[in-house]
Design an enzyme around this catalytic site. Structure first.
Site, PDB file in Angstrom:
ATOM      1  N   GLU D  51       4.614  -1.460 -19.947  1.00 40.80           N
ATOM      2  CA  GLU D  51       4.055  -1.497 -18.520  1.00 40.80           C
ATOM      3  C   GLU D  51       3.001  -2.617 -18.233  1.00 40.80           C
ATOM      4  OE1 GLU D  51       3.923   3.047 -16.879  1.00 40.80           O
ATOM      5  OE2 GLU D  51       2.502   1.940 -15.361  1.00 40.80           O
ATOM      6  N   ASP D  62      -4.384   6.307  -8.717  1.00 46.43           N
ATOM      7  CA  ASP D  62      -5.019   6.063 -10.119  1.00 46.43           C
ATOM      8  C   ASP D  62      -6.686   6.768  -9.736  1.00 46.43           C
ATOM      9  OD1 ASP D  62      -3.658   4.608 -11.607  1.00 46.43           O
ATOM     10  OD2 ASP D  62      -3.169   3.150  -9.731  1.00 46.43           O
TER      11      ASP D  62
END
Ligand SMILES: Cc1ncc(COP(=O)(O)O)c(C=O)c1O
Ligand SMILES: Cc1ncc(COP(=O)(O)O)c(C=O)c1O
Lengths: 408, 261, 408, 261
Positions: D51, D62
């Site tokens: 990824e 995040d």
């Protein structure tokens, strides 16, 4: 009825009948006009201007339009359910903090500025303590197009710094006063000196219900809009009159504005809260009606904080706007007759009340105003279940520096 | 002789010598309390009438000099009571009449009856009260006039004609003609011709001598004004001389003090 | 009619018909809901809450009572004769600066706080740029009795320091945001992160007409009270509609609040003023509609300041409240259809306009608001004799520090 | 084979080895752009699916680690275009399928058609777009699905049962089960038993492999979760290893990387 009680009752009846001020500018024994000869003409012209214009239909319309469309009147009457629950009372707040520039002072300032324009003066001078009257005067003068000069004590300039900036932004010249006690009292002294030096082309825009006649009358008339609105609003919103109306008392303008329209309603207790500072000793407070004796200062005979030699006392209050050794003569009469009661709350009680109001009603009131909240709370604790009307004389943005200093 | 009469007579005596009466002013107990009695003696010798300032916390008709002197005197402990005590001790020796210049509150606080009695004992001849307009003066006059004490009225360049007449007639001792619209000590340039014309107007309606005050600092002014007034009051300039430890006697003589035959 | 003009006209008709937002939360091509999966449930609950409560009679009554009695609505419409004379125009000011806490933000904050209480959440988080929304949220949460946490960029905390103090006084926890651009954008990022971490018990009280659906709708509905009142007032006081309504545009909440009720009045030009900063280059301004392109940020597809890689640009404005690279989707549609016009004014023009308003009307407006004044003045200069309605979104007390820095 | 199928197959292959698939995540070009190609190679060797995070200015899903890495990558000049160029150069050698993790705006700005074409060339197998809920995904899917690229759907512990089913059915490649309500990097103590039950729930309705991500940092977690998921995604922990100049390969092997027979 004892002789004394009878006499008091007569004075109250005269108050209700609207007999005060009398033609000498007296409120019973208090009031009058103690001013230098150089100012006698100016005071006479002012008095004539007041009687010429204050009830003039056009002037009234002009003033009412400014109050409504520029100042933002009527100010609301807020229910304060969360404070009410804490206090075991029904609490209502008359919101002068929402008036333009953030305090009741603007009611008076715009009225006098319009009057000054009618009188054809060249300029306006004003004193200020907390800066609220200075800001209001600067704004009102800008609005009507007159130059404005504001005298402010050095100490007050420090503790109310944001207001100094605001006055300057609004085009006023701010003159620091370094003489005397360097607070409100000295600022009034200095404004009077300035006026004595220019008695004909200058309008002195006095900020509280003090000074020689006709100031206490003029200021009361201009501030009574507070009480008139509140009277109507509390009947409309709460369904009846309050048990008590509470206001803080410096010179006494917001308090007389709130109280006056309730004087005839004998069931409404009137409660004025003075600054108890940090003690009841000389120089530790500015609770004039609680601790003072009659005397003459700044043109009026009223209650006063002075010593046995007639020298004016230093005062102390955490709130610049209450830090004044005198009080309006009508309050002296209200106190003497017992129609109103005056008590002192100290700096700490005011700070606590301010925080409580922030936390429970989302309302940061002025330190001056916080004294009224502290008084209301004390009243509520002793008299459960009452309907309490508090005059919120102003907002506390100006006090953030002071609050920060006291929060550790 | 009543206080009022003594004042008027002292001015007349000066005028008889062909000069305006000189009325020096000092703030009581300034620059130091110990020197007060001596200063009064000097002023009484050099001046025709002596004006003693009772210091007050809020002297709102006064300029910086007298503000400063008042503040210092108060700090040193001067009070109206002390002033009267001190004046009483030297009352017998003093020939020139003494006036008290005081804001109203110290007088009011002492109580008018007490005040009047003690003033008589202290040889005080009368009062100048800058924040007491005629309209508010009845209670004070009621106490002092029966004892022959004068309440000197002030008039100013902005006093209307009608009012001026009333004030001159109500005055006692003399009429105090404030020469400038402003505070003591002067400062602003006043139009000399306008001042003289104003003094002439006051004299025209005044049954009493007219003395000019506020901002008179030097001999030239005294000479110019002296032909249009019956006396001159010198305050801030003298207070500054004392403040700088100068020779008060010499300064007053430079202004044309009393001639001692 | 060309195809494009016809299409635009259809969009305007749909706007007027109230078709936007549609069921997808779209305003024509703009809007929608671009949010992390973790928040989808929270957004759905919010949307359901909005449709359940916003038109509920009891909720409306509760909200209206707070607006009237606590916020101080209706705010006045002030004639500004002295500015009008200078500009050769008829100038009217809609005075949100007089609303409680000093800006329009409170209309939205109290509405959402009441909604949050209905939704039964445990706490409220909010972002703030200028601090006005933070103060409004803190006040509203205190009023309704919910704990409040405010995220604020480090840079904004410095330039709007007084508002930080006010939030704390009002009982809010102020969390400094040190990531990203350390201004409003980063504060929203961080608030979303906080919400992602507590999606069920936390209400996110967004302060402008941005974000995923239903925020732009909810905020517009709560702010439209500005335009509804102004619409009525200007007809009552001026005798007719304005030629132009001008407001400053950051996220666009005060502007959409003012504009929305005038959209159907096609004769009324709608003029949104963006922050031109100190240049039209990358990072020198925050004039999203003037210089931006479509993109997705903070949950909505709208105009955006971003580079060719889709990275959000740094922005600059002297006013913290306009310093944001996005704008509400309804403004994007208004701009695309031409129903509203958006222009930029630079920092200096805003400062000049602020000073002019102080000096001629006695009114210290917020730096954000000053952009609207600058735009109105420019319009007046080019179009003599017009009736101009300016949305005064807030007062400038909070900006004194910034003004001081720029006054030399 | 389509990108989606390749992903599913890679996970199935790992599972066949009796272990959960390991899906390591790095922010492209972090800690330095030069190392990117090599890092991808290491990840493709040790991991089953790779990824790649496309840095974005506003990574609102995040935590601090990926925020910091994104910020540094952007500052260094990383862009989606550069990432695709770099991936394209090594596409032929790479066996593990590559996923792009990107916020929507960089994808949107490139234009979905361009994006899809270039991704195919770069050997990218699909996307994870944390701010693109299924309801808004039609335009992106319309561009990528015809080219066999996967749009991996995320589900979270607060996703309702009904919705979870819909998302699992709509997903491609695998279903990304976010293990915590929160941002990447974890931090908050999650209730292990609740997480496992949640993963079981996802698996029950998912026709695709289910991979768990957010806050997975060590072998113990991988082991525990591995029996309830088909794969694990390791992001912030790996980014931190790279940030501290650690050995990515060794770290991944410690988590039970791909067995190389
Ligand atoms: C907010 C506020 N309240 C009260 C006062 C006290 O003045 P007054 O007693 O005349 O109302 C002031 C004076 O500055 C003030 O600013
Ligand atoms: C006074 C004021 N006006 C305008 C704005 C800009 O916000 P909006 O565009 O949402 O009205 C702000 C934001 O903080 C503000 O404080």
């Amino acid at each position: 009825m004892s002789k004394q009680i009878e006499q008091k009752e007569q004075l109250i009846q005269a108050l209700i009948a609207g007999d005060y001020p009398d033609s000498q500018g007296r409120y019973g024994p208090f009031g009058g006009r103690y001013v230098p000869e150089t100012l006698v003409g100016a005071f006479t012209r002012l008095e004539q201007g007041v009687s010429r214009w204050l009830d003039d239909t056009k002037f009234r319309a002009e003033l009412n339009a400014e109050l409504r469309h520029w100042v933002g009147r009527p100010t609301p009457l807020s229910p304060a359910p969360r404070l009410g629950e804490r206090w075991g009372a029904e609490v209502w707040l008359k919101r002068e903090d929402l008036a333009h520039t953030g305090a009741h002072k603007i009611n008076n300032a715009i009225g006098q500025a319009l009057l000054a324009r009618r009188l054809g003066v060249q300029r306006v001078v004003a004193e200020t303590g907390a800066g609220q009257h200075g800001v209001a005067s600067a704004a009102a003068c800008a609005r009507v197009g007159l130059p404005c000069e504001v005298y402010m004590g050095e100490i007050d300039m420090t503790r109310q710094a944001p207001n100094v900036d605001r006055m300057k932004r609004l085009g006023a010249r701010v003159v620091p006063v370094t003489s005397g006690d360097r607070t409100l009292r000295a600022a009034i002294d200095e404004s009077m000196r300035e006026w004595v030096s220019n008695p004909t082309d200058t309008y002195y825009l006095l900020g509280s219900a003090v000074g020689g006649h006709p100031y206490p009358y003029l200021v009361r008339e201009l501030q009574s809009v507070i009480g008139r609105e509140a009277h109507q609003q509390i009947i409309d919103q709460a369904g009846g009159l309050p048990d008590v109306a509470v206001a803080c008392v410096g010179g006494g303008s917001n308090a007389i504005g709130l109280f006056h329209p309730f004087i005839a309603d004998r069931s409404v207790k009137l409660l004025g809260m003075e600054a108890g500072g940090h003690g009841s000793g000389l120089g530790e407070h500015s609770a004039t009606l609680v601790h003072g004796r009659p005397g003459v200062l700044h043109g009026t005979y009223s209650m006063l904080l002075h010593d046995d030699d007639g020298q004016i006392q230093e005062t102390h209050s955490i709130s610049a706007g209450l830090d004044y050794p005198g009080v309006g003569p009508e309050h002296a009469l209200l106190a003497a007759t017992g129609r109103a009661t005056y008590l002192a709350v100290d700096d700490n009680a005011a700070l606590d009340a301010l925080n409580e109001c922030c936390e429970y009603e989302g309302l940061l009131v002025a330190l001056e105003t916080a004294h009224a909240f502290a008084g209301a709370r004390e009243y509520a604790m002793k008299n459960p279940g009452k309907r309490i009307l508090i005059g919120v004389s102003g907002r506390g943005d100006k006090d953030l520096n002071t609050l920060l200093e006291h929060s550790s | 002789m009543s206080g009022a009469t003594r004042i008027t007579a002292a001015i007349a005596a000066a005028n008889k010598q062909g000069r305006p009466a000189l009325i020096p002013f000092i703030t009581a107990g300034h620059p130091d309390m110990n020197g007060f009695a001596e200063h009064v003696a000097i002023l009484a010798e050099a001046g025709d009438v002596v004006e003693i300032g009772v210091p007050f916390t809020d002297p709102l008709a006064d300029g910086v000099t007298i503000q400063r002197s008042s503040e210092r005197a108060l700090k040193a402990g001067v009070s109206l009571s002390w002033i009267l005590d001190t004046l009483e001790q030297s009352a017998a020796q003093r020939t020139a009449p003494v006036l008290l210049m005081s804001y109203l509150n110290p007088l009011l606080t002492m109580g008018y009856e007490t005040l009047a009695g003690r003033c008589v004992d202290a040889g005080v001849a009368g009062f100048i009260v800058p924040d007491l307009p005629f309209e508010e003066s009845a209670p004070l006059r009621a106490a002092i006039e029966p004892r022959g004490l004068a309440l000197v009225q002030l008039v100013s360049p902005v006093t209307s004609g009608e009012r001026m007449k009333k004030l001159c007639e109500a005055s006692a001792g003399f009429v105090y003609a404030v020469t400038v619209t402003g505070v003591t000590g002067g400062g602003g340039k006043a139009d000399q011709a306008a001042i003289l014309a104003y003094l002439d107007r006051v004299r025209e309606v005044s049954p009493l001598p007219v003395c000019a005050g506020f901002g008179i600092r030097e001999a030239a002014q005294v000479n110019a004004i002296g032909t249009h007034a019956d006396g001159v009051i010198v305050g801030s300039a003298l207070v500054e001389v004392l403040e700088q430890d100068g020779d008060a006697r010499a300064f007053l003589q430079s202004l044309g003090g009393k001639l001692h035959e």
